[in-house]
Write a protein that holds these residues in place. Structure first.
Motif, PDB file in Angstrom:
ATOM      1  N   ASP A 682       0.856  -1.190   0.000  1.00  0.00           N
ATOM      2  CA  ASP A 682       0.000   0.000   0.000  1.00  0.00           C
ATOM      3  C   ASP A 682       0.889   1.236   0.000  1.00  0.00           C
ATOM      4  O   ASP A 682       1.447   1.635   1.024  1.00  0.00           O
ATOM      5  N   ASN A 683       1.023   1.857  -1.158  1.00  0.00           N
ATOM      6  CA  ASN A 683       1.900   3.023  -1.314  1.00  0.00           C
ATOM      7  C   ASN A 683       1.129   4.339  -1.314  1.00  0.00           C
ATOM      8  O   ASN A 683       1.720   5.390  -1.593  1.00  0.00           O
ATOM      9  N   ARG A 684      -0.165   4.274  -1.023  1.00  0.00           N
ATOM     10  CA  ARG A 684      -0.972   5.500  -1.033  1.00  0.00           C
ATOM     11  C   ARG A 684      -0.486   6.469   0.052  1.00  0.00           C
ATOM     12  O   ARG A 684      -0.291   6.072   1.196  1.00  0.00           O
ATOM     13  N   ASP A 685      -0.296   7.709  -0.350  1.00  0.00           N
ATOM     14  CA  ASP A 685       0.222   8.737   0.557  1.00  0.00           C
ATOM     15  C   ASP A 685      -0.941   9.563   1.108  1.00  0.00           C
ATOM     16  O   ASP A 685      -1.494  10.419   0.417  1.00  0.00           O
ATOM     17  N   TYR A 686      -1.296   9.292   2.364  1.00  0.00           N
ATOM     18  CA  TYR A 686      -2.387  10.024   2.995  1.00  0.00           C
ATOM     19  C   TYR A 686      -1.878  11.236   3.784  1.00  0.00           C
ATOM     20  O   TYR A 686      -2.674  11.995   4.328  1.00  0.00           O
ATOM     21  N   ASP A 687      -0.563  11.395   3.837  1.00  0.00           N
ATOM     22  CA  ASP A 687       0.013  12.519   4.583  1.00  0.00           C
ATOM     23  C   ASP A 687       0.180  13.757   3.718  1.00  0.00           C
ATOM     24  O   ASP A 687       0.602  14.797   4.208  1.00  0.00           O
ATOM     25  N   VAL A 688      -0.107  13.638   2.422  1.00  0.00           N
ATOM     26  CA  VAL A 688       0.139  14.762   1.525  1.00  0.00           C
ATOM     27  C   VAL A 688      -0.832  15.912   1.795  1.00  0.00           C
ATOM     28  O   VAL A 688      -0.503  17.076   1.580  1.00  0.00           O
ATOM     29  N   MET A 689      -2.020  15.604   2.305  1.00  0.00           N
ATOM     30  CA  MET A 689      -3.003  16.657   2.572  1.00  0.00           C
ATOM     31  C   MET A 689      -2.736  17.292   3.934  1.00  0.00           C
ATOM     32  O   MET A 689      -2.391  16.599   4.891  1.00  0.00           O
ATOM     33  N   LEU A 690      -2.874  18.601   3.998  1.00  0.00           N
ATOM     34  CA  LEU A 690      -2.656  19.316   5.254  1.00  0.00           C
ATOM     35  C   LEU A 690      -3.509  18.716   6.368  1.00  0.00           C
ATOM     36  O   LEU A 690      -4.665  18.322   6.151  1.00  0.00           O
ATOM     37  N   ASN A 691      -2.930  18.667   7.553  1.00  0.00           N
ATOM     38  CA  ASN A 691      -3.639  18.079   8.684  1.00  0.00           C
ATOM     39  C   ASN A 691      -3.289  18.848   9.949  1.00  0.00           C
ATOM     40  O   ASN A 691      -2.123  18.928  10.331  1.00  0.00           O
ATOM     41  N   PHE A 692      -4.291  19.418  10.588  1.00  0.00           N
ATOM     42  CA  PHE A 692      -4.080  20.155  11.839  1.00  0.00           C
ATOM     43  C   PHE A 692      -4.780  19.482  13.006  1.00  0.00           C
ATOM     44  O   PHE A 692      -4.996  20.102  14.046  1.00  0.00           O
ATOM     45  N   GLU A 693      -5.142  18.210  12.813  1.00  0.00           N
ATOM     46  CA  GLU A 693      -5.756  17.448  13.899  1.00  0.00           C
ATOM     47  C   GLU A 693      -4.683  16.995  14.886  1.00  0.00           C
ATOM     48  O   GLU A 693      -3.504  16.846  14.539  1.00  0.00           O
ATOM     49  N   ALA A 694      -5.098  16.757  16.114  1.00  0.00           N
ATOM     50  CA  ALA A 694      -4.170  16.272  17.133  1.00  0.00           C
ATOM     51  C   ALA A 694      -3.727  14.854  16.798  1.00  0.00           C
ATOM     52  O   ALA A 694      -4.459  14.084  16.163  1.00  0.00           O
ATOM     53  N   ASP A 695      -2.518  14.519  17.202  1.00  0.00           N
ATOM     54  CA  ASP A 695      -2.001  13.171  16.981  1.00  0.00           C
ATOM     55  C   ASP A 695      -2.900  12.158  17.690  1.00  0.00           C
ATOM     56  O   ASP A 695      -3.376  12.396  18.802  1.00  0.00           O
ATOM     57  N   GLY A 696      -3.104  11.027  17.033  1.00  0.00           N
ATOM     58  CA  GLY A 696      -3.935   9.981  17.617  1.00  0.00           C
ATOM     59  C   GLY A 696      -5.393  10.078  17.236  1.00  0.00           C
ATOM     60  O   GLY A 696      -6.166   9.146  17.484  1.00  0.00           O
ATOM     61  N   LEU A 697      -5.796  11.196  16.626  1.00  0.00           N
ATOM     62  CA  LEU A 697      -7.179  11.361  16.150  1.00  0.00           C
ATOM     63  C   LEU A 697      -7.199  11.168  14.637  1.00  0.00           C
ATOM     64  O   LEU A 697      -6.163  11.250  13.981  1.00  0.00           O
ATOM     65  N   PRO A 698      -8.379  10.910  14.065  1.00  0.00           N
ATOM     66  CA  PRO A 698      -8.441  10.734  12.605  1.00  0.00           C
ATOM     67  C   PRO A 698      -7.858  11.950  11.887  1.00  0.00           C
ATOM     68  O   PRO A 698      -8.110  13.100  12.261  1.00  0.00           O
ATOM     69  N   ARG A 699      -7.086  11.681  10.841  1.00  0.00           N
ATOM     70  CA  ARG A 699      -6.542  12.763  10.026  1.00  0.00           C
ATOM     71  C   ARG A 699      -7.687  13.472   9.307  1.00  0.00           C
ATOM     72  O   ARG A 699      -8.734  12.890   9.044  1.00  0.00           O
ATOM     73  N   PHE A 700      -7.466  14.726   8.952  1.00  0.00           N
ATOM     74  CA  PHE A 700      -8.541  15.500   8.331  1.00  0.00           C
ATOM     75  C   PHE A 700      -9.024  14.853   7.042  1.00  0.00           C
ATOM     76  O   PHE A 700     -10.227  14.864   6.740  1.00  0.00           O
ATOM     77  N   GLU A 701      -8.124  14.284   6.255  1.00  0.00           N
ATOM     78  CA  GLU A 701      -8.538  13.716   4.973  1.00  0.00           C
ATOM     79  C   GLU A 701      -9.538  12.578   5.135  1.00  0.00           C
ATOM     80  O   GLU A 701     -10.287  12.275   4.206  1.00  0.00           O
ATOM     81  N   GLU A 702      -9.603  11.968   6.320  1.00  0.00           N
ATOM     82  CA  GLU A 702     -10.547  10.876   6.541  1.00  0.00           C
ATOM     83  C   GLU A 702     -11.995  11.374   6.529  1.00  0.00           C
ATOM     84  O   GLU A 702     -12.917  10.580   6.330  1.00  0.00           O
ATOM     85  N   TYR A 703     -12.192  12.676   6.758  1.00  0.00           N
ATOM     86  CA  TYR A 703     -13.546  13.233   6.702  1.00  0.00           C
ATOM     87  C   TYR A 703     -14.010  13.435   5.261  1.00  0.00           C
ATOM     88  O   TYR A 703     -15.182  13.767   5.033  1.00  0.00           O
ATOM     89  N   LEU A 704     -13.098  13.262   4.296  1.00  0.00           N
ATOM     90  CA  LEU A 704     -13.428  13.514   2.893  1.00  0.00           C
ATOM     91  C   LEU A 704     -13.219  12.272   2.026  1.00  0.00           C
ATOM     92  O   LEU A 704     -12.870  12.378   0.855  1.00  0.00           O
ATOM     93  N   ARG A 705     -13.410  11.111   2.599  1.00  0.00           N
ATOM     94  CA  ARG A 705     -13.252   9.871   1.825  1.00  0.00           C
ATOM     95  C   ARG A 705     -14.596   9.403   1.295  1.00  0.00           C
ATOM     96  O   ARG A 705     -15.611   9.495   1.985  1.00  0.00           O
ATOM     97  N   THR A 706     -14.573   8.849   0.101  1.00  0.00           N
ATOM     98  CA  THR A 706     -15.777   8.224  -0.449  1.00  0.00           C
ATOM     99  C   THR A 706     -15.801   6.767   0.001  1.00  0.00           C
ATOM    100  O   THR A 706     -15.586   5.843  -0.778  1.00  0.00           O
TER     101      THR A 706
END
Length: 959
Positions: A682-706
């Protein structure tokens, strides 16, 4: 004489180029009958025979070629050897494994017949390397190093090939042990030949001379479990980190730190890192805190060095205060510099304090000094984008009281900070807003109110509007306030989730629409802002406007390996969102970018190109002696070749073909479907999108997944549909070698024992596909296949009938009250979103499979092994027709509603929130920023995209 032969050979090659294999064969046979001899002619004939289409003559040609390859005496002409190998590969249709023994024997016998022929052995080595046959490469390299001992590269070829046999997962345990030991012994000899005196001339031959060779030695030592021995090498005079061989290679310095940490040699690690840091910041008073002198080298001010230094200090702190004092002394030494400011040292101070290591008995690990240090760090770096990322790990662990104190201080500091211009003011204010998001939205989600969201979003929009006055040097530059707009978008997305706990409600959809409007406006001012484009692609997909996502996506300029790591942002589940070519008014959009099938094909090209590119890089590394890099290149190649996206995009293409181009036959087999035979990467890069959430919580991009992240079981469900459609289309019984492992993974989904990879709609689709597969296999007159469901036809049809009834009732009777009503559209209709299209296309796929199954059952009615009762079949067909009609009716009704007069205006009103009884803070801020003509243009494009997607639903035929 040679010119005559060359002229005759040219005639054969010309015949082949013209596609006339028979003429080429006749030319070869004619020369042989006339008595012309030579292995090159026989090899050319073998090559010609390989060009024939599948036939008895081609089979005889393969047997003849294999006999020629094993002939005694062996073939020893290099050109003939190369031609025979090419012929064998063509005979095997490129599958090297089927002719591996023949090719290996061909070169092995030639090398033994002419052990002094450098060309043959070198070619065998390179060919074996190209096809990743490490044992053959090792044989060739050993032959070369024995015959040409003065050429040192052959010795390292033998070392490298032996090491690669050890690393190859396909090697047997015996081979791994044998060749691992051999590589260790060979490289040990190379190390022992290095003179102990660094000033002495290096001996010729196999002695290690370069950092790359030294890195290879250390890699082999670690692989064989000789970690302490590797560390001893790095400490030695002749091969150590500061030796003439290492040449100050910083990678070796980092490797030494890694080894010290692995072995938990904390005192040695602390001393080594302390020496590096001391050398990077020498004192004028001669104090060196007791660390060995390494001269002066600013390279030591590396965050990796600080990390190792502080980790070692923590481990040693229990042995006494001395280590804490000396560690703090080094930090203060850096901070006291007047000529330069070390960001790493300031981070080191924060890290030191976060470890809770007091330097005196009175200096307890209270938060006052720690908090003060964080405030000072912000004051020093508040104009940099790194400020938030540097401080987040520390401030997020503060107590709520400390967070309020810190947040209040930085807001006051930025407010009262002497002006340095609008750009600087914007940068520092954005950093304050990032901490506002972290503290009030991410960490305080449960106690957050709508009012806090509104205040935050309004502050972001207001700052962004002010920043628009800041000049830019080039039109390609991003505006300094773009991150403020992105923060506002994040706030809107989180507000929608906060109010609805999901995006199926009117409030959530309205928030997403406003967020997309902000990004659309932002990109009209900063056309090349990568983060804004990436976010907008995701938002358009969530909103159910995939054609707009496909318009924005090409602007990301995703190239090469990014197609593997980033293309999921658009392509994941695209076959169930918009399988048809889009209708777009964007004249800059190429024809290829309008067709999802073509987009998937373009993204898949990287997987075909990587192997050839890696071949070139590996060969270049061999030529330059960069042996240590080769295993890394091969690992990269393996990751790309086994990438989950490679198989996902192939599955997406096949589903599009089933929905859009049913007459195109796509074979279910092939290398693009062999995911069950490899270890998926799995080479998908989920860190490329800006994220200002606290560590240990869902990354912001998870709110925008289909939907959930697709994985192995998602692929299995897709393959099951593929196998079923293939069986129904060809009239076979549905048997497939992949069926058993696929069903094993799918049972885990049904039993709820696997990670969630599928949407509820995909799980429904899979359930019905399993039943249809069971029925298809049960209709076969051959022996029964694996148990995939019920045994009796009426039971299988009952499951399908129940599912169809549920779908029909939901489509016909559910009161569809969502955002359309909220946005003042006539009637109680739902606002199109990604789930609507996702469900529609998946249901249509099931209906298409049902239609094909009933046709299949009718054709094979005489050989059925199960009873399909006519009333049950009739009911199922009738229900399927009703569901198909309801899907089309829903799409047609929505499309008509979106075409009504005043639709765009009502959406504009709703986006500005003018309809509410009380004035909306967010709506007013958006209206103050985005003019009404711009908003109308944006809404018009969204509505057109919805209509385009709905038209795609209407274009699918199930018969």
């Amino acid at each position: 004489m040679s010119s005559v032969v060359e002229r005759r050979d040219k005639q054969v090659w010309e015949a082949l180029e013209n596609g006339n294999s028979k003429q080429a064969l006749q030319l070869c046979q004619k020369r042989i009958k006339k008595g012309e001899k030579g292995d090159n002619l026989l090899a050319l004939k073998a090559y010609v025979l390989a060009q024939f289409p599948p036939s008895k003559q081609r089979e005889d040609g393969l047997a003849e070629t294999k006999a020629f390859a094993l002939r005694n005496p062996p073939i020893v002409e290099l050109e003939a050897l190369q031609t025979v190998q090419k012929a064998l590969l063509i005979f095997s249709d490129g599958d090297y494994s089927t002719v591996e023994q023949d090719i290996s024997g061909l070169w092995d016998r030639a090398t033994k017949a002419l052990p002094g022929d450098e060309g043959i052995a070198t070619e065998w080595f390179l060919i074996s390397f190209e096809h990743r046959r490490w044992k053959d490469a090792q044989k060739a390299a050993m032959s070369l190093q024995r015959a040409f001992a003065r050429k040192r590269k052959y010795y390292f070829w033998a070392v490298l090939a032996s090491h690669l046999v050890k690393l190859d997962p396909a090697s047997s345990e015996t081979d791994r042990k044998l060749f691992g030991t051999l590589s260790y012994k060979l490289i040990l000899k190379a190390a022992s030949d290095v003179p102990d005196d660094p000033g002495a001339l290096l001996s010729p031959g196999r002695a290690i001379q370069t950092p790359q060779e030294l890195s290879l030695l250390l890699s082999i030592y670690q692989e064989e479990g000789h970690t302490r021995e590797a560390l001893k090498v790095l400490d030695s005079r002749n091969l150590g980190t500061w030796s003439s061989v290492a040449k100050g290679d910083w990678n070796l310095v980092r490797l030494k730190m890694n080894l010290l940490e692995q072995l938990s040699m904390w005192l040695e690690a602390w001393t080594f890192c302390g020496s590096l840091l001391n050398a990077a910041c020498p004192t004028t008073d001669g104090v060196n805190w007791g660390f060995p002198q390494l001269g002066s080298d600013t390279k030591g001010d590396d965050w990796r060095v600080w990390q190792c230094f502080l980790t070692a200090c923590k481990e040693l702190s229990y042995q006494g205060r001395e280590y804490r004092l000396r560690t703090r002394g080094i930090i203060d030494q850096f901070l006291a510099q007047s000529n330069r400011i070390s960001r790493n040292a300031q981070q080191g101070l924060l890290k030191f304090m976060s470890l809770g290591l007091p330097t005196t008995e009175e200096d307890s690990a209270n938060s006052s000094e720690y908090l003060s240090a964080c405030k000072q760090y912000f004051e020093r770096w508040c104009l940099k984008t790194c400020c938030f990322e540097d401080l987040k790990p520390y401030v997020q662990s503060f107590s709520r009281t400390a967070r309020i104190d810190f947040h209040g201080h930085i807001k006051e500091y930025v407010t009262n900070r002497p002006e340095h211009g609008l750009r600087e003011k914007t940068a520092s204010s954005i950093n304050v807003l990032k901490f506002d998001y972290l503290f009030n939205i991410s960490l305080e989600e449960e106690s957050t109110s709508r009012g806090l969201f509104e205040t935050f979003i309004n502050n972001c929009i207001r700052l962004y509007k002010i920043s628009l006055a800041s000049p830019v040097e080039l039109p390609t530059d991003n505006l300094p306030g773009d991150d403020a707009c992105i923060l506002a978008v994040m706030g809107l997305v989180r507000l929608g989730d906060f109010e609805s706990k999901g995006f199926a409600s009117p409030a959530a959809q309205a928030c997403l629409l406003r967020a997309a409007a902000l990004l659309d406006f932002s990109l009209s001012r900063s056309q090349y802002n990568y983060q804004s484009m990436l976010l907008l692609v995701r938002l358009y997909l969530i909103l159910g406007a995939p054609s707009l996502a496909m318009e924005v996506y090409p602007r990301l300029s995703i190239k090469q390996i990014q197609n593997d790591t980033l293309s999921y942002n658009l392509l994941a589940r695209l076959s169930t969102l918009h399988p048809f070519p889009i209708t777009s008014s964007d004249t800059t959009l190429s024809g290829d970018d309008r067709d999802p099938m073509v987009c998937l094909g373009k993204s898949s090209q990287i997987y075909r190109r990587t192997k050839s590119q890696m071949q070139d890089m590996v060969r270049l590394a061999l030529e330059q002696g960069s042996y240590f890099q080769i295993p890394k290149f091969l690992d990269f190649e393996n990751k790309v070749d086994n990438s989950i996206c490679k198989f996902m995009w192939e599955s997406e293409r096949r589903r599009i073909a089933r929905l859009v181009q049913p007459r195109i036959k796509m074979s279910p087999g092939g290398k693009d479907s062999d995911y069950l035979d490899c270890k998926l990467s799995d080479n998908r890069d989920y860190d490329v999108m800006l994220n200002f959430e606290a560590d240990g919580l869902p990354r912001f991009e998870e709110y925008l997944r289909t939907g959930p992240k697709p994985g192995l079981r998602w692929l299995c469900a897709s393959s099951l549909s593929e196998i079923l459609f293939s069986a129904l289309g060809t009239g076979s019984n549905g048997k497939d070698d992949r069926m058993s492992p696929i069903l094993g993974h799918l049972r885990a989904i049904v039993q709820g024992t696997s990670p969630v990879e599928m949407t509820a709609e995909e799980t429904d689709n899979m359930t019905i596909m399993v039943e249809l597969t069971n029925l298809t296999m049960a209709t076969s007159s051959s022996s029964s296949g694996p148990d995939v469901g019920t045994d009796r036809g009426d039971q299988g049809l009952e499951v399908i009938e129940k599912w169809l009834t549920t779908k029909r009732d939901r489509l016909q009777h559910a009161h569809l009250q969502t955002s359309m009503n909220k946005l003042r559209l006539s009637g109680e209709r739902i606002l199109p979103d990604w789930r609507l299209f996702h469900e529609s296309f998946l249901v249509l796929e099931v209906l298409k499979a049902l239609t094909m199954f009933f046709h299949y059952a009718a054709v094979h009615s005489k050989s059925l092994k199960i009873d399909l009762e006519k009333p049950a079949v009739a009911r199922t067909k009738e229900l399927a027709g009703e569901v198909f009609g309801d899907i089309r009716s829903r799409a047609a009704d929505m499309k008509n509603a979106l075409s009504e007069t005043g639709v765009v205006g009502s959406f504009v009103e709703a986006t500005y929130e003018r309809e509410q009884d009380q004035a909306s803070v967010i709506g007013a801020a958006i209206e103050d920023l985005i003019s009404e003509p711009h908003m109308e243009n944006f809404i018009s494009r969204v509505v057109e995209s919805w209509q385009d997607a709905l038209d795609g639903v209407l274009r699918v035929k199930v018969t």
